[in-house]
Design a protein around this motif. Structure first.
Motif, short mmCIF file in Angstrom:
data_model
loop_
_atom_site.label_atom_id
_atom_site.label_comp_id
_atom_site.label_asym_id
_atom_site.label_seq_id
_atom_site.Cartn_x
_atom_site.Cartn_y
_atom_site.Cartn_z
N TYR A 64 3.56 14.12 8.09
CA TYR A 64 4.13 15.24 7.34
C TYR A 64 3.26 15.58 6.14
N GLN A 65 2.83 14.55 5.42
CA GLN A 65 1.95 14.78 4.27
C GLN A 65 0.64 15.44 4.71
N ALA A 66 0.09 14.95 5.82
CA ALA A 66 -1.18 15.52 6.31
C ALA A 66 -1.00 16.99 6.70
N ARG A 67 0.16 17.32 7.29
CA ARG A 67 0.42 18.70 7.68
C ARG A 67 0.55 19.59 6.45
N ILE A 68 1.21 19.10 5.43
CA ILE A 68 1.36 19.86 4.20
C ILE A 68 -0.01 20.14 3.58
N GLN A 69 -0.85 19.10 3.55
CA GLN A 69 -2.19 19.27 2.99
C GLN A 69 -3.03 20.23 3.82
N ARG A 70 -2.90 20.14 5.15
CA ARG A 70 -3.65 21.04 6.03
C ARG A 70 -3.19 22.48 5.85
N ASP A 71 -1.90 22.69 5.77
CA ASP A 71 -1.37 24.04 5.56
C ASP A 71 -1.85 24.62 4.23
#
Length: 226
Positions: free
Chosen positions: A28-35
């Motif tokens: 989830y954290q990685a997705r937030i950072q990618r977005d």
């Protein structure tokens, strides 16, 4: 010791996180950072487009203004030359010449100045067409005359704007001279006399001769041809 002091405060039970939950949290954290990175890239791209459009608009607008000014200057400078050609030398067509080509003394450069025209006719053209079609349709008796009828009717066909191409009228004149019929010739003459072309826009064309090949090359004056 008081009653209050003897009361024990209950402690919260320890919370354990499973490996699956930890992996999901990290994803989830990685997705937030990618977005967030994607949004920053989109913002950067949009700003880059805006900056380049602004810069290109300034340059192209100035280019358009300069080209229009140069075109008008060239045409204005050649007006006196065209007047001399028309009035003194008598080289202009009686019905009006829309294109003039000038070549320098050593035949290495030439400039063409003129106007694009749109084929147009006065209402009397319909009388000429009627005379031609009435005569030509009366000939549909044998194979040769039928071929002539087909050829003439094709020349009388109209374009998308409802007009007959001027070049086809010239072909009609040639056929009329070969046929030698007065009605046919009169109809074609009426069509020719009805011709009243409309000037659409002016142009300037520059050509230079390649000394190695002795061929003329058009100098691009349109940005799309560069």
């Amino acid at each position: 010791m008081t009653q209050t002091d003897q009361t024990q405060v209950p402690t919260a039970p320890e919370t354990t996180i499973s490996p699956e939950e930890l992996a999901a949290f990290r994803a989830y954290q990685a997705r937030i950072q990618r977005d967030q990175r994607d949004k920053e890239l989109r913002d950067t791209y949009a700003q880059l487009v805006d900056d380049e459009i602004d810069a290109a608009t300034d340059m192209l607008t100035q280019l358009s203004t300069d080209m229009a000014t140069i075109k008008e200057t060239v045409m204005s400078n050649f007006r006196s030359v065209i007047d001399m050609k028309t009035e003194t030398l008598g080289l202009s067509k009686p019905q009006g010449q829309y294109t003039h080509t000038f070549t320098n003394s050593d035949s290495t450069r030439r400039i063409t100045i003129g106007n694009y025209t749109i084929d147009s006719y006065r209402d009397t053209v319909e009388d000429g067409i009627k005379l031609v079609t009435t005569y030509i349709q009366s000939l549909a008796r044998d194979q040769d005359s039928q071929a002539l009828v087909k050829a003439v009717m094709q020349l009388l066909s109209r374009n998308s704007k409802g007009q007959i191409k001027a070049s086809r009228v010239l072909q009609l004149r040639k056929i009329a001279e070969e046929v030698g019929d007065p009605q046919f010739a009169r109809g074609v003459q009426i069509i020719q006399d009805s011709y009243q072309p409309e000037i659409s826009r002016s142009f300037v064309r520059l050509e230079v001769k390649d000394p190695s090949t002795q061929t003329w090359t058009i100098v691009p004056l349109n940005i799309s041809n560069l």
